[in-house]
Design a protein around this motif. Structure first.
Motif, PDB file in Angstrom:
ATOM      1  N   ALA A   1       0.823  -1.211   0.000  1.00  0.00           N
ATOM      2  CA  ALA A   1       0.000   0.000   0.000  1.00  0.00           C
ATOM      3  C   ALA A   1       0.859   1.263   0.000  1.00  0.00           C
ATOM      4  N   LEU A   2       1.933   1.254   0.781  1.00  0.00           N
ATOM      5  CA  LEU A   2       2.824   2.414   0.817  1.00  0.00           C
ATOM      6  C   LEU A   2       3.471   2.648  -0.543  1.00  0.00           C
ATOM      7  N   TYR A   3       4.049   1.622  -1.112  1.00  0.00           N
ATOM      8  CA  TYR A   3       4.682   1.716  -2.436  1.00  0.00           C
ATOM      9  C   TYR A   3       3.654   2.175  -3.470  1.00  0.00           C
ATOM     10  N   ASN A   4       2.469   1.596  -3.394  1.00  0.00           N
ATOM     11  CA  ASN A   4       1.426   1.886  -4.378  1.00  0.00           C
ATOM     12  C   ASN A   4       0.905   3.313  -4.282  1.00  0.00           C
ATOM     13  N   SER A   5       1.122   3.977  -3.143  1.00  0.00           N
ATOM     14  CA  SER A   5       0.644   5.356  -2.996  1.00  0.00           C
ATOM     15  C   SER A   5       1.308   6.291  -3.993  1.00  0.00           C
ATOM     16  N   THR A   6       2.455   5.888  -4.546  1.00  0.00           N
ATOM     17  CA  THR A   6       3.145   6.712  -5.550  1.00  0.00           C
ATOM     18  C   THR A   6       2.697   6.370  -6.964  1.00  0.00           C
ATOM     19  N   LEU A   7       1.846   5.336  -7.102  1.00  0.00           N
ATOM     20  CA  LEU A   7       1.421   4.873  -8.427  1.00  0.00           C
ATOM     21  C   LEU A   7       0.000   5.278  -8.775  1.00  0.00           C
ATOM     22  N   GLU A   8      -0.778   5.691  -7.768  1.00  0.00           N
ATOM     23  CA  GLU A   8      -2.176   6.060  -8.022  1.00  0.00           C
ATOM     24  C   GLU A   8      -2.505   7.336  -7.259  1.00  0.00           C
ATOM     25  N   ASP A   9      -3.664   7.934  -7.575  1.00  0.00           N
ATOM     26  CA  ASP A   9      -4.042   9.175  -6.892  1.00  0.00           C
ATOM     27  C   ASP A   9      -5.496   9.160  -6.437  1.00  0.00           C
ATOM     28  N   LYS A  10      -6.084   7.956  -6.306  1.00  0.00           N
ATOM     29  CA  LYS A  10      -7.488   7.859  -5.913  1.00  0.00           C
ATOM     30  C   LYS A  10      -7.675   7.466  -4.452  1.00  0.00           C
TER      31      LYS A  10
ATOM     32  N   LEU B   1       3.171  12.776  -3.788  1.00  0.00           N
ATOM     33  CA  LEU B   1       2.323  12.806  -2.601  1.00  0.00           C
ATOM     34  C   LEU B   1       2.037  14.242  -2.165  1.00  0.00           C
ATOM     35  N   LYS B   2       3.014  15.113  -2.303  1.00  0.00           N
ATOM     36  CA  LYS B   2       2.843  16.501  -1.883  1.00  0.00           C
ATOM     37  C   LYS B   2       1.803  17.229  -2.728  1.00  0.00           C
ATOM     38  N   GLU B   3       1.604  16.762  -3.951  1.00  0.00           N
ATOM     39  CA  GLU B   3       0.646  17.405  -4.851  1.00  0.00           C
ATOM     40  C   GLU B   3      -0.802  17.022  -4.539  1.00  0.00           C
ATOM     41  N   ARG B   4      -0.993  16.004  -3.707  1.00  0.00           N
ATOM     42  CA  ARG B   4      -2.332  15.491  -3.471  1.00  0.00           C
ATOM     43  C   ARG B   4      -2.958  16.106  -2.231  1.00  0.00           C
TER      44      ARG B   4
ATOM     45  N   GLN C   1      12.481   3.840  -0.291  1.00  0.00           N
ATOM     46  CA  GLN C   1      13.200   4.507  -1.381  1.00  0.00           C
ATOM     47  C   GLN C   1      12.222   5.031  -2.436  1.00  0.00           C
ATOM     48  N   GLN C   2      11.153   4.262  -2.683  1.00  0.00           N
ATOM     49  CA  GLN C   2      10.140   4.693  -3.646  1.00  0.00           C
ATOM     50  C   GLN C   2       9.463   5.979  -3.177  1.00  0.00           C
ATOM     51  N   ILE C   3       9.171   6.048  -1.887  1.00  0.00           N
ATOM     52  CA  ILE C   3       8.561   7.257  -1.327  1.00  0.00           C
ATOM     53  C   ILE C   3       9.505   8.449  -1.452  1.00  0.00           C
ATOM     54  N   GLU C   4      10.769   8.259  -1.109  1.00  0.00           N
ATOM     55  CA  GLU C   4      11.743   9.347  -1.196  1.00  0.00           C
ATOM     56  C   GLU C   4      11.877   9.852  -2.626  1.00  0.00           C
ATOM     57  N   THR C   5      11.906   8.922  -3.579  1.00  0.00           N
ATOM     58  CA  THR C   5      12.093   9.291  -4.979  1.00  0.00           C
ATOM     59  C   THR C   5      10.892  10.030  -5.543  1.00  0.00           C
ATOM     60  N   HIS C   6       9.692   9.657  -5.089  1.00  0.00           N
ATOM     61  CA  HIS C   6       8.466  10.203  -5.682  1.00  0.00           C
ATOM     62  C   HIS C   6       7.655  11.016  -4.673  1.00  0.00           C
ATOM     63  N   ILE C   7       8.323  11.613  -3.705  1.00  0.00           N
ATOM     64  CA  ILE C   7       7.618  12.349  -2.663  1.00  0.00           C
ATOM     65  C   ILE C   7       6.807  13.515  -3.224  1.00  0.00           C
ATOM     66  N   GLU C   8       7.242  14.101  -4.337  1.00  0.00           N
ATOM     67  CA  GLU C   8       6.508  15.223  -4.921  1.00  0.00           C
ATOM     68  C   GLU C   8       5.105  14.806  -5.358  1.00  0.00           C
TER      69      GLU C   8
ATOM     70  N   HIS D   1       8.434  16.801   4.586  1.00  0.00           N
ATOM     71  CA  HIS D   1       7.665  17.251   3.426  1.00  0.00           C
ATOM     72  C   HIS D   1       6.203  17.558   3.758  1.00  0.00           C
ATOM     73  N   ASP D   2       5.895  17.665   5.046  1.00  0.00           N
ATOM     74  CA  ASP D   2       4.538  18.034   5.492  1.00  0.00           C
ATOM     75  C   ASP D   2       3.464  17.095   4.948  1.00  0.00           C
ATOM     76  N   ILE D   3       3.751  15.798   4.959  1.00  0.00           N
ATOM     77  CA  ILE D   3       2.751  14.791   4.614  1.00  0.00           C
ATOM     78  C   ILE D   3       2.019  14.409   5.888  1.00  0.00           C
ATOM     79  N   ALA D   4       0.699  14.498   5.882  1.00  0.00           N
ATOM     80  CA  ALA D   4      -0.078  14.239   7.095  1.00  0.00           C
ATOM     81  C   ALA D   4      -0.014  12.758   7.474  1.00  0.00           C
ATOM     82  N   TYR D   5       0.295  12.516   8.748  1.00  0.00           N
ATOM     83  CA  TYR D   5       0.316  11.132   9.222  1.00  0.00           C
ATOM     84  C   TYR D   5       0.079  11.103  10.722  1.00  0.00           C
ATOM     85  N   THR D   6      -0.345   9.930  11.205  1.00  0.00           N
ATOM     86  CA  THR D   6      -0.512   9.663  12.626  1.00  0.00           C
ATOM     87  C   THR D   6       0.258   8.391  12.928  1.00  0.00           C
TER      88      THR D   6
END
Length: 280
Positions: free
Chosen positions: A166-175, A204-207, A195-202, A237-242
């Motif tokens: 699910a974490l890896y996939n968060s960089t592959l979809e936007d729904k 997530l920031k756009e969503r 590493q996938q999150i670090e590479t594609h963090i932008e 990167h100010d991504i909301a998390y708990t």
């Protein structure tokens, strides 16, 4: 006398079961053919009590449904029934077998185990086919559910490999906007999901409205270290998390307290509906 007590107990039990079934919708098991996976796959769908097809609902997708769907269902139903969670549709995706689970939830072959030690356990036969499963989820399942129901937002619940996927996939979809990751296997292939999150963090920031729930036990140092790194990335990167950490649980037992705490957190701002107003 003894037999009479048994008869009375059974009558009471079946009366309770009948009453429960009248107020709890049954799980609908829906078959869909996946062109991505080239096979029939099953979805388990549980509608909330008092479901209204004219209303829009959150949809919570449970990976590894054969292990976690019923547990999640009981907890979600209780929170919804007593006004501490917004009504939601629960959708389970079960695995046909354990080999397909490993194959479909991993994006590569890992040369290390959860302790970071070398392993030959993961092969081309039992791992590394998650791109097809991601296409099944992102293109076929989400589309099917959007056609069948009015959807407010999608969420996903994943434990272990399910959380890593699910974490890896968060960089592959936007729904999908809500990610519940319980002891995700961030150790897999030397932390490739991280590493996938670090590479594609932008991406997530756009969503807008994206939120991650992180929950893990701290018994496996290799994984705990990577979970801490993930939290630092989100902070930077100010991504909301708990975040929830459990020091007296293990990889298998952590699922229950994590679900309880996360569902409680999700409903913390919902005012409890007075009991007499809850429709039966």
């Amino acid at each position: 006398m003894y037999n009479s007590k048994i008869v009375l107990f059974l009558l009471g039990f079946f009366t309770y079961a009948l009453g429960y079934s009248q107020h709890h919708a049954e799980t609908n098991k829906q078959q869909i053919f996946s062109t991505s996976l080239k096979q029939e796959r099953e979805l388990w769908i549980k509608l909330p009590f008092n479901y209204d097809p004219a209303e829009a609902y959150d949809v919570m997708i449970v990976l590894d449904a054969e292990k976690y769907f019923e547990l999640t269902n009981v907890l979600v139903d209780n929170r919804m029934r007593y006004g501490k969670l917004n009504p939601a549709i629960l959708v389970g995706i079960p695995n046909p077998n354990m080999e397909e689970r490993s194959r479909n939830l991993t994006f590569s072959r890992s040369t290390v185990d959860q302790k970071g030690e070398a392993t030959t356990r993961y092969t081309s036969e039992n791992s590394g086919k998650a791109e097809a499963f991601a296409a099944f989820l992102n293109e076929e399942v989400l589309s099917f559910l959007s056609q069948e129901f009015r959807v407010k937002q999608f969420g996903i619940i994943g434990h272990s490999f399910g959380g890593y996927f699910a974490l890896y996939n968060s960089t592959l979809e936007d729904k999908i906007s809500e990610y519940i990751l319980i002891d995700p296997s961030l150790w897999y292939n030397n932390g490739e999901a991280l590493q996938q999150i670090e590479t594609h963090i932008e991406r997530l920031k756009e969503r807008d409205g994206i939120h991650f729930y992180l929950a893990h036990e701290d018994g496996i140092k290799n994984n705990s270290t990577k979970m801490a790194s993930l939290a630092r990335i989100f902070d930077k990167h100010d991504i909301a998390y708990t975040n929830f950490v459990y020091r007296n649980e293990n990889h298998g037992s952590v699922i229950l307290p994590a679900l309880v705490d996360i569902l409680r957190d999700k409903g913390k701002n919902i005012q409890r509906t007075p009991r007499h107003k809850i429709k039966k």
